[in-house]
Design an enzyme around this catalytic site. Structure first.
Site, PDB file in Angstrom:
ATOM      1  N   GLN A   1       0.846  -1.066  -0.010  1.00  0.00           N
ATOM      2  CA  GLN A   1       0.031  -0.096   0.074  1.00  0.00           C
ATOM      3  C   GLN A   1       0.612   1.205  -0.118  1.00  0.00           C
ATOM      4  OE1 GLN A   1      -2.346  -0.426   3.446  1.00  0.00           O
ATOM      5  NE2 GLN A   1      -3.420  -2.498   2.508  1.00  0.00           N
TER       6      GLN A   1
ATOM      7  N   HIS B   1      -0.824  -0.139   5.542  1.00  0.00           N
ATOM      8  CA  HIS B   1      -1.208   1.112   6.311  1.00  0.00           C
ATOM      9  C   HIS B   1      -0.183   1.916   6.519  1.00  0.00           C
ATOM     10  CE1 HIS B   1      -3.677  -2.525   8.572  1.00  0.00           C
ATOM     11  NE2 HIS B   1      -3.904  -2.284   7.281  1.00  0.00           N
TER      12      HIS B   1
ATOM     13  N   GLU C   1     -14.682   3.278   9.330  1.00  0.00           N
ATOM     14  CA  GLU C   1     -15.139   4.273  10.131  1.00  0.00           C
ATOM     15  C   GLU C   1     -15.036   5.645   9.329  1.00  0.00           C
ATOM     16  OE1 GLU C   1     -13.929   2.462  14.453  1.00  0.00           O
ATOM     17  OE2 GLU C   1     -13.074   4.492  13.886  1.00  0.00           O
TER      18      GLU C   1
ATOM     19  N   TYR D   1      -9.658   7.329  19.418  1.00  0.00           N
ATOM     20  CA  TYR D   1     -10.463   6.958  18.485  1.00  0.00           C
ATOM     21  C   TYR D   1     -10.737   5.366  18.668  1.00  0.00           C
ATOM     22  CZ  TYR D   1     -11.568  11.435  17.195  1.00  0.00           C
ATOM     23  OH  TYR D   1     -12.042  12.675  17.008  1.00  0.00           O
TER      24      TYR D   1
ATOM     25  N   TYR E   1      -9.516 -11.148  10.240  1.00  0.00           N
ATOM     26  CA  TYR E   1      -9.904 -11.771   8.916  1.00  0.00           C
ATOM     27  C   TYR E   1     -10.085 -13.165   9.041  1.00  0.00           C
ATOM     28  CZ  TYR E   1      -8.380  -7.224   7.102  1.00  0.00           C
ATOM     29  OH  TYR E   1      -8.378  -5.954   7.177  1.00  0.00           O
TER      30      TYR E   1
END
Length: 387
Positions: A101, A167, A262, A272, A283
């Site tokens: 990513q 991430h 979210e 949070y 998963y």
């Protein structure tokens, strides 16, 4: 310029259960929706998408130069200026770690770009010959002939470097009230240590001044060993960020695991919750935690179970889309549509899917001409127009 049209579809999705999926933004899946659809003058079937720039690779982020041309990042490491259906490359871009990513991520112009020509980039900075990387934010000056990003300098490095490819985050916005730079870094695949620890980078929203210095009123300034650029914490992987056009609040979206994507409104110093509380599961179907709420931890404005794999997002402004003013657009990587989220204040009242089956939606912006634009992997950049 080549155009094509796709009919778009309306419809609310009822809440549903988690399907089996695998880790990463590439495989995270549909959504949870409200029962109630507001009366609207414009329906999803009343808009079309047309391609304004053809491009086969991943355009991760884009924005507009003052003269209406676009500047865009390609995940593989290219910075491009787009003029109609043609483009040119800008050199001087930092080396990126294009793994998983990671890559060249978001792009943002300085608030005084017309005078100083500064361009901000977020990217996965390469280390150890590309074996490791971390999310970094920096800036350089776009040369007068627009061929080079001069004197590029890193402003914040969210280390330590790791070989993990997931991430990284990362989006950037300017705070409308304070003029500071807000940006995101994902938890870097280390959920047990990074998100809840303010002495570590990762899993956070950050706030720095335009020159990279730390504002004195950041919530963790002076805290022992704290990463003082931290503005909020307890996040997973934040890939969408937008400023509310009326309230000036900063909203973000983030990937959950299997379920639990979210949308949050960011406030200074708030926690949070990830991974102490979550609406998602592992998963493999096992439980991460039994807790979905806990004192001292914020609840999302909205969440999706199963996941939609949210990406860029924007608030609809202007009057080209009657009845949608102030609503929220969220791109879905998994399901290849734009999610239109209807809002009453900060309350979600319903959802519709736009541009279904068009491809993985990477970034979403409102253009200076008040049209919706989105970058679609394998397609390029499309404009959403009323029929």
């Amino acid at each position: 310029m080549r155009y094509f049209s796709l009919l778009l579809f309306a419809g609310l999705l009822a809440a549903c259960s988690n399907p089996a999926t695998t880790d990463s933004e590439i495989t995270e899946g549909p959504d949870r929706a409200s029962d109630t659809e507001p009366t609207m003058m414009l329906t999803a079937a009343g808009v079309e998408a047309e391609t304004v720039f053809n491009y086969e690779d991943i355009l991760w982020g884009f924005t507009w130069l003052p003269d209406g041309r676009m500047i865009a990042t390609e995940k593989g490491g290219k910075l491009m200026i787009i003029d109609g259906d043609s483009s040119s490359l800008v050199t001087g871009v930092p080396e990126v770690r294009d793994v998983g990513q990671g890559g060249l991520l978001d792009v943002l112009l300085d608030q005084d770009f017309e005078n100083n020509r500064l361009v901000y980039l977020s990217y996965s900075r390469s280390e150890d010959g590309g074996e490791k990387g971390f999310t970094s934010v920096g800036r350089g000056r776009l040369s007068d002939d627009e061929t080079t990003l001069e004197d590029f300098t890193s402003l914040y490095d969210g280390g330590p470097a790791t070989s993990k490819g997931q991430h990284y985050g990362s989006r950037m916005v300017w705070g409308p009230d304070d003029g500071h730079l807000y940006f995101t870094i994902g938890d870097r695949g280390n959920r047990d240590e990074n998100p809840q620890d303010t002495t570590r980078d990762g899993g956070k929203v950050y706030r720095i001044a335009a020159d990279g210095s730390i504002p004195n009123d950041n919530p963790f300034v002076g805290a022992p060993n704290a990463k003082e650029a931290t503005y909020s914490f307890g996040h997973r992987n934040l890939q969408g960020m937008a400023v509310h056009p009326t309230t000036g609040e900063i909203w973000e979206n983030e990937h959950g695991p299997r379920g639990g994507d979210e949308v949050n409104i960011i406030e200074a110093g708030k926690n949070y919750g990830w991974p102490v509380i979550t609406y998602g599961i592992n998963y493999d179907g096992s439980q991460i935690t039994q807790e979905v709420a806990k004192p001292g931890m914020e609840q999302p404005v909205h969440y999706w179970v199963p996941s939609i794999a949210p990406s860029g997002m924007a608030f609809i402004t202007g009057d080209r889309y009657p009845g949608w003013e102030g609503d929220l657009l969220v791109g879905s990587l998994k399901f290849s549509y734009l999610k239109l989220v209807h809002l009453d204040g900060n309350t979600v009242t319903g959802e519709q899917d736009l541009i279904k089956n068009i491809g993985r939606v990477r970034d979403v912006r409102m253009g200076p001409d008040e049209y919706i634009y989105a970058s679609i992997e394998g397609t390029g950049i499309v404009r959403v127009v009323p029929q």
